[in-house]
Structures are given as structure tokens and as C-alpha cells.
Design a protein around this motif. Structure first.
Motif: not given
Length: 149
Positions: A5-20, A22-28
Motif C-alpha cells: 500500500g505504501r509503495a502504491q501510494k508513493t507511485i501515485f504521488v510520483a505520477w501526480y507530481l509529474r502529470l498535469r 492527473l492533477q487536473r483530474e484530481v482537482e475536478e
């Protein structure tokens, strides 16, 4: 399992920081939930919208009634949006991006503390309501047109 679970969370945060995107989708998604919670606070205004009972059946009834009221609000708002969008001056003004941004979850016309006369024998006649047309104004200092309500 905890480490996975921690590894998946870390991977998601890395993707979130890299992909605009994904950031827009989360904000929406967050904006939709904020809007939903705002509507709920207007609809359930008594006792600051808090469930006053600790009995499970009363809590369930409160939540179910709140969802029914919110669904009814969205339904009526959808009918109003459809009527407005049928008017040529509005239909030609909005771009596809503007249309995607429309949401039927608005509540500025809701009067939680006022009286409402309800006639169950008559249908809701939205065509008789007067809706002001769009106004185009010059944006301050930019010379760009923008829509004002």
C-alpha cells in the motif's frame, strides 16, 4: 500488505507530481465533492447540517432524504439549463469547453429559510420564467470579451 500500500501510494504521488492531466483530474473530482457538500449544507441547514441523532435508522433516513433532495435539485436545475441552452443567443455563445464545465449542481436560487408554495396538481413551467440573456463586457485592461451574469 502494508508495504505494498505504501509503495502504491508513493507511485501515485510520483505520477501526480509529474502529470498535469492527473492533477487536473484530481482537482475536478475534489471540486465536484466540494460542490456536493456545499449543496448539502444549504439543503440540510437545520442544526448546521449535522445529524442530531445517534440512532442508526434516523441517521440513514437523514442521509437518504438528503440524497433525494439533492437529486431533485439537480433534476430541476438540469431542466432550467436545458431551457436556457435552447435559446439561440446562449447556444451560440458557449464553446464545447464551456458546455463541459456546466454543472446542474448549483443552489444560489434555493431559499432554505423562505416559504415555498408547492402545487402538486400543476407541472413546473420553466418556459414562463424570465431568464436574462448573456451580456458581453470588455475585460478590464485586457480588451478581451468575457461573459458576465
Amino acid at each position: 500488505m502494508l508495504e505494498v500500500g505504501r509503495a502504491q501510494k508513493t507511485i501515485f504521488v510520483a505520477w501526480y507530481l509529474r502529470l498535469r492531466d492527473l492533477q487536473r483530474e484530481v482537482e475536478e473530482g475534489l471540486n465536484v465533492m466540494e460542490s456536493s457538500n456545499g449543496a448539502n449544507s444549504v439543503i440540510a441547514y437545520e442544526k448546521a447540517g449535522e445529524i442530531a441523532s445517534n440512532r442508526r435508522d434516523e441517521q440513514e433516513m437523514f442521509v437518504l432524504c438528503l440524497r433525494i433532495l439533492q437529486s431533485a435539485l439537480v433534476y430541476v436545475n438540469t431542466l432550467m439549463l436545458q431551457d436556457v441552452m435552447d435559446e439561440p443567443e446562449w447556444a451560440d455563445l458557449l464553446t464545447p469547453a464551456d458546455r463541459r464545465g456546466l454543472t446542474p449542481l448549483f443552489w444560489s436560487h434555493v431559499r432554505p429559510y423562505g416559504d415555498a408554495n408547492l402545487n402538486m396538481a400543476a407541472r413546473l413551467n420553466l418556459a414562463s420564467a424570465s431568464v436574462p440573456g448573456p451580456r458581453i463586457a470588455e475585460a478590464a485592461g485586457h480588451g478581451l470579451p468575457h461573459q458576465t451574469a
